[in-house]
Design an enzyme around this catalytic site. Structure first.
Site, PDB file in Angstrom:
ATOM      1  N   LYS A 124     -36.201   7.649 -20.580  1.00 39.72           N
ATOM      2  CA  LYS A 124     -34.890   7.067 -20.855  1.00 39.72           C
ATOM      3  C   LYS A 124     -34.826   5.620 -20.358  1.00 39.72           C
ATOM      4  O   LYS A 124     -35.714   5.182 -19.604  1.00 39.72           O
ATOM      5  CB  LYS A 124     -33.824   7.932 -20.168  1.00 39.72           C
ATOM      6  CG  LYS A 124     -33.712   9.358 -20.735  1.00 39.72           C
ATOM      7  CD  LYS A 124     -32.687  10.155 -19.944  1.00 39.72           C
ATOM      8  CE  LYS A 124     -32.406  11.513 -20.546  1.00 39.72           C
ATOM      9  NZ  LYS A 124     -31.381  12.255 -19.783  1.00 39.72           N
TER      10      LYS A 124
ATOM     11  N   TYR B 263     -28.735  14.652 -29.564  1.00 40.71           N
ATOM     12  CA  TYR B 263     -28.111  15.630 -28.668  1.00 40.71           C
ATOM     13  C   TYR B 263     -27.306  16.699 -29.394  1.00 40.71           C
ATOM     14  O   TYR B 263     -26.967  17.710 -28.794  1.00 40.71           O
ATOM     15  CB  TYR B 263     -27.262  14.923 -27.612  1.00 40.71           C
ATOM     16  CG  TYR B 263     -28.144  14.378 -26.497  1.00 40.71           C
ATOM     17  CD1 TYR B 263     -28.770  15.234 -25.599  1.00 40.71           C
ATOM     18  CD2 TYR B 263     -28.396  13.019 -26.379  1.00 40.71           C
ATOM     19  CE1 TYR B 263     -29.608  14.759 -24.600  1.00 40.71           C
ATOM     20  CE2 TYR B 263     -29.246  12.530 -25.377  1.00 40.71           C
ATOM     21  CZ  TYR B 263     -29.838  13.413 -24.493  1.00 40.71           C
ATOM     22  OH  TYR B 263     -30.678  12.946 -23.511  1.00 40.71           O
TER      23      TYR B 263
ATOM     24  N   ARG C 234     -40.905  20.992 -18.844  1.00 43.02           N
ATOM     25  CA  ARG C 234     -39.579  21.153 -18.218  1.00 43.02           C
ATOM     26  C   ARG C 234     -39.735  21.361 -16.713  1.00 43.02           C
ATOM     27  O   ARG C 234     -38.984  20.834 -15.910  1.00 43.02           O
ATOM     28  CB  ARG C 234     -38.846  22.365 -18.804  1.00 43.02           C
ATOM     29  CG  ARG C 234     -38.297  22.119 -20.173  1.00 43.02           C
ATOM     30  CD  ARG C 234     -37.054  21.290 -20.175  1.00 43.02           C
ATOM     31  NE  ARG C 234     -35.858  22.057 -19.976  1.00 43.02           N
ATOM     32  CZ  ARG C 234     -34.649  21.671 -20.357  1.00 43.02           C
ATOM     33  NH1 ARG C 234     -34.473  20.492 -20.938  1.00 43.02           N
ATOM     34  NH2 ARG C 234     -33.602  22.426 -20.159  1.00 43.02           N
TER      35      ARG C 234
ATOM     36  N   THR D  15     -31.509  19.140 -14.445  1.00 43.54           N
ATOM     37  CA  THR D  15     -30.712  18.009 -14.955  1.00 43.54           C
ATOM     38  C   THR D  15     -30.192  17.079 -13.854  1.00 43.54           C
ATOM     39  O   THR D  15     -30.251  15.864 -13.969  1.00 43.54           O
ATOM     40  CB  THR D  15     -29.496  18.562 -15.738  1.00 43.54           C
ATOM     41  OG1 THR D  15     -29.971  19.466 -16.727  1.00 43.54           O
ATOM     42  CG2 THR D  15     -28.706  17.448 -16.388  1.00 43.54           C
TER      43      THR D  15
ATOM     44  N   ARG E  17     -37.608  14.231 -11.801  1.00 44.69           N
ATOM     45  CA  ARG E  17     -36.197  13.970 -11.474  1.00 44.69           C
ATOM     46  C   ARG E  17     -35.921  14.155  -9.987  1.00 44.69           C
ATOM     47  O   ARG E  17     -35.015  13.533  -9.427  1.00 44.69           O
ATOM     48  CB  ARG E  17     -35.300  14.883 -12.314  1.00 44.69           C
ATOM     49  CG  ARG E  17     -35.262  14.486 -13.797  1.00 44.69           C
ATOM     50  CD  ARG E  17     -34.638  15.589 -14.627  1.00 44.69           C
ATOM     51  NE  ARG E  17     -34.334  15.191 -15.991  1.00 44.69           N
ATOM     52  CZ  ARG E  17     -33.816  16.016 -16.892  1.00 44.69           C
ATOM     53  NH1 ARG E  17     -33.562  17.276 -16.560  1.00 44.69           N
ATOM     54  NH2 ARG E  17     -33.550  15.592 -18.106  1.00 44.69           N
TER      55      ARG E  17
END
Ligand code: ADP
Length: 210
Positions: A23, A63, A128, A134, A145
């Site tokens: 991103k 999305y 993942r 998230t 993350r």
């Protein structure tokens, strides 16, 4: 099962594809190499890659490929609040989900991104796992993350922005195929042999000793 069916099944399991976006914050944090290294070190094969500045239309399409996404993301956010003993901004998952989408479009169109397709056994779930949950505040240590960013639903909400979490990774093989079809033309995916896969999955490990 016949040998042919088994060998086709093994081949399709070994060649699962998943879709990843680095991103805009991942690019700005100069983490392109680090992100690629994490997936590459797992033994996955990169079969497509390009840089792009997503349009609002593309971000929205991405999305909402899953018509249930708005509700699901709303529910997930509400649970994220409750798990920390906080009161969610709204009890309506659709309202929360639509707000998340608006913020995400701003986030994803703010600068260049890198889109990629990774291929290999259990590519979707392994990517993942390496990507992490998230919300960076609660993503596991060792994940992308969890290791490279601090952000939370609470702070992102107060700032009226999207959670910044460096990467997107598909949630299921079906989602991956829909996302790959959205971002890549068929001929942008390269079919090639990665020599190390032959060692990884060689049944007898019999080509090593001379
Ligand atoms: P994931 O990217 O982990 O699959 P989702 O598909 O649920 O997560 O959400 C997509 C992206 O939207 C997240 O990666 C995050 O950047 C952002 N996001 C999700 N929920 C929220 C929220 N409540 N507030 C702000 N941003 C959010």
């Amino acid at each position: 099962m016949t040998d042919k069916i088994i060998s086709n099944l093994v081949e399709s399991l070994k060649n699962e594809q998943t879709f990843v976006i680095i991103k805009p914050d991942g690019i700005q944090r100069t983490l392109i190499g680090e992100v690629i290294k994490r997936y590459e070190s797992l033994g996955l094969k990169i079969v497509a890659l390009k840089m792009a500045v997503p349009t609002a239309d593309m971000a929205k399409k991405h999305y909402t490929l899953d018509p249930e996404w708005i509700r699901k993301v709303g529910e997930k956010s509400i649970i994220g609040y409750r798990n920390k003993g906080l009161v969610p901004p709204s009890e309506d998952p659709i309202e929360v989900g639509n707000k998340v989408l608006g913020r995400l479009v701003r986030y994803m169109t703010s600068g260049p991104v890198i889109v990629m397709v990774w291929q290999g056994p259990h590519a979707v779930s392994i990517v993942r796992k390496m990507t992490g949950g998230t919300e960076p505040l609660t993503s596991d240590v060792g994940t992308i993350r969890g290791d490279f960013v601090i952000d939370s639903y609470q702070i992102a909400d107060l700032d009226d922005r999207s959670i910044r979490n460096i990467v997107h990774a598909s949630g299921s093989p079906e989602e991956a195929q829909a996302e790959i079809n959205l971002w890549f033309k068929k001929d942008e995916l390269i079919k090639y042999r990665l020599i190390q896969h032959e060692l990884f999955y060689d049944v007898n490990l019999d080509g090593i000793l001379e």
